[in-house]
Motif scaffolding. Structure first.
Motif, mmCIF file in Angstrom:
data_model
loop_
_atom_site.group_PDB
_atom_site.id
_atom_site.type_symbol
_atom_site.label_atom_id
_atom_site.label_comp_id
_atom_site.label_asym_id
_atom_site.label_seq_id
_atom_site.Cartn_x
_atom_site.Cartn_y
_atom_site.Cartn_z
ATOM 1 N N MET A 237 0.859 -1.195 0.000
ATOM 2 C CA MET A 237 0.000 0.000 0.000
ATOM 3 C C MET A 237 0.891 1.241 0.000
ATOM 4 O O MET A 237 2.051 1.171 0.424
ATOM 5 C CB MET A 237 -0.877 -0.016 1.256
ATOM 6 N N VAL A 238 0.342 2.357 -0.453
ATOM 7 C CA VAL A 238 1.079 3.622 -0.408
ATOM 8 C C VAL A 238 0.315 4.593 0.491
ATOM 9 O O VAL A 238 -0.893 4.791 0.309
ATOM 10 C CB VAL A 238 1.246 4.227 -1.821
ATOM 11 N N ALA A 239 1.008 5.155 1.473
ATOM 12 C CA ALA A 239 0.403 6.187 2.314
ATOM 13 C C ALA A 239 0.901 7.531 1.817
ATOM 14 O O ALA A 239 2.090 7.825 1.883
ATOM 15 C CB ALA A 239 0.790 5.983 3.777
ATOM 16 N N GLU A 240 -0.017 8.307 1.262
ATOM 17 C CA GLU A 240 0.356 9.621 0.723
ATOM 18 C C GLU A 240 -0.023 10.686 1.751
ATOM 19 O O GLU A 240 -1.195 10.867 2.075
ATOM 20 C CB GLU A 240 -0.385 9.872 -0.599
ATOM 21 N N ILE A 241 0.999 11.362 2.267
ATOM 22 C CA ILE A 241 0.738 12.388 3.280
ATOM 23 C C ILE A 241 0.529 13.724 2.604
ATOM 24 O O ILE A 241 1.347 14.139 1.767
ATOM 25 C CB ILE A 241 1.908 12.466 4.278
#
Ligand code: G4P
Length: 291
Positions: free
Chosen positions: A26-30
């Motif tokens: 998964m990618v966590a985009e802040i």
């Protein structure tokens, strides 16, 4: 960290992210909840592709609560998982691991069926400078410094950071850039302090901020600087309206230079500091309608 422009780095960062994507679930985009458009890399959707995505609306404490609700709904409608956080105090951060595992529950169930019980979920963290990425990673991994390798046993490999027994984070190598070409985006980044103040002089920036706030949050401006907002009509040429407000605010504060003229330079710095420091209130400068 403030943004400076080194174009060559973007290609390198992009390639590195694309290569690392194979190793994560998964990618966590802040993003900065105050400027959810300006604080995103324009190519991020193309780079990340179909990998499941968590949008971390960080700095939620500095953004307008109604704006946070609107953006949460907007991202959720587009299939993203959303988490609101204040990485500085840690509010919302404890939900990170639970939120990720809930979003990936079908995938985790498939691993289990294949006998991969206890397989560690791996998440890549991306974000442009100043969204609070280092603070977020430190908070979520319960450590003091963002540098991988500072705490023996906590990091796995180069940029890997352990969150808990079932979750590892991969910090993005290199720097992801925002979209600089659009004037409004540049201004919003400058208002929040993401772009170094040397890029535009403080007085011009403050005139833009006065006009933006007068349009979006007139009550906050009136209250903080005891301003009577004059009618806008006929005053919008060349930042005249913003400059007028800056002069009025300087007079109210008693900031005068010799000859009794308002010290607009001093007022400009105060306005920017107070806006960034949250003294004026909570603001969301971009709304989903503007996308
Ligand atoms: P970056 O890695 O994305 O470039 O950002 P970084 O974590 O360095 O954060 C930049 C500044 O923003 C830091 O303040 C940090 O404390 C603050 N910050 C990060 N997340 C949040 C948040 O959710 N809410 C609020 N209010 N602030 C946040 P600083 O002034 O550089 O340091 P400090 O005074 O906090 O020590």
């Amino acid at each position: 960290m403030n943004i400076q422009w080194y174009p060559g780095h973007m290609t390198k960062t992009r390639r590195q992210i694309e290569a690392d994507l194979k190793n994560v679930d998964m990618v966590a985009e802040i993003i900065d909840a105050r400027i959810p458009v300006a604080s995103r890399n324009p190519d991020i959707d193309a780079i990340v592709g179909s990998k499941p995505r968590l949008i971390v609306l960080n700095r939620a404490d500095q953004a307008d609560p109604a704006g946070n609700r609107a953006w949460r709904a907007w991202f959720q409608d587009r299939g993203y998982t959303v988490l609101e956080t204040d990485a500085k105090t840690g509010a919302g951060v404890s939900q990170f691991s639970i939120t990720i595992k809930e979003a990936l529950k079908d995938q985790i169930a498939r691993w289990r069926e294949k006998g991969q019980v206890g397989r560690i979920v791996r998440v890549m963290v991306v974000g442009i400078p100043n969204v609070g990425k280092s603070t977020f990673i430190n908070k979520v991994a319960k450590r003091k410094s963002a540098k991988a390798g500072d705490k023996p046993g906590v990091t796995r490999g180069k940029q890997w950071v352990a969150v808990d027994a079932g979750l590892d984070l991969l910090d993005t190598p290199g720097i992801l850039w925002p979209k600089f070409e659009d004037e409004r985006i540049g201004l919003n980044l400058a208002f929040t302090g993401a772009v170094k103040d040397e890029v535009m002089d403080a007085e011009t920036l403050a005139c833009h901020l006065m006009e933006t706030l007068a349009e979006r949050y007139p009550d906050a401006l009136q209250e903080r600087y005891k301003l009577e907002l004059p009618p806008v009509s006929g005053q919008l040429e060349g930042l005249a309206y913003g400059y007028d407000l800056l002069e009025r605010a300087a007079r109210k504060r008693g900031f005068l230079i010799s000859g009794g003229e308002p010290d607009t330079e001093r007022m400009a710095k105060i306005l920017l500091d107070e806006f960034r420091g949250g003294k004026l209130g909570r603001f969301t400068l971009e709304l989903p309608e503007s996308v």
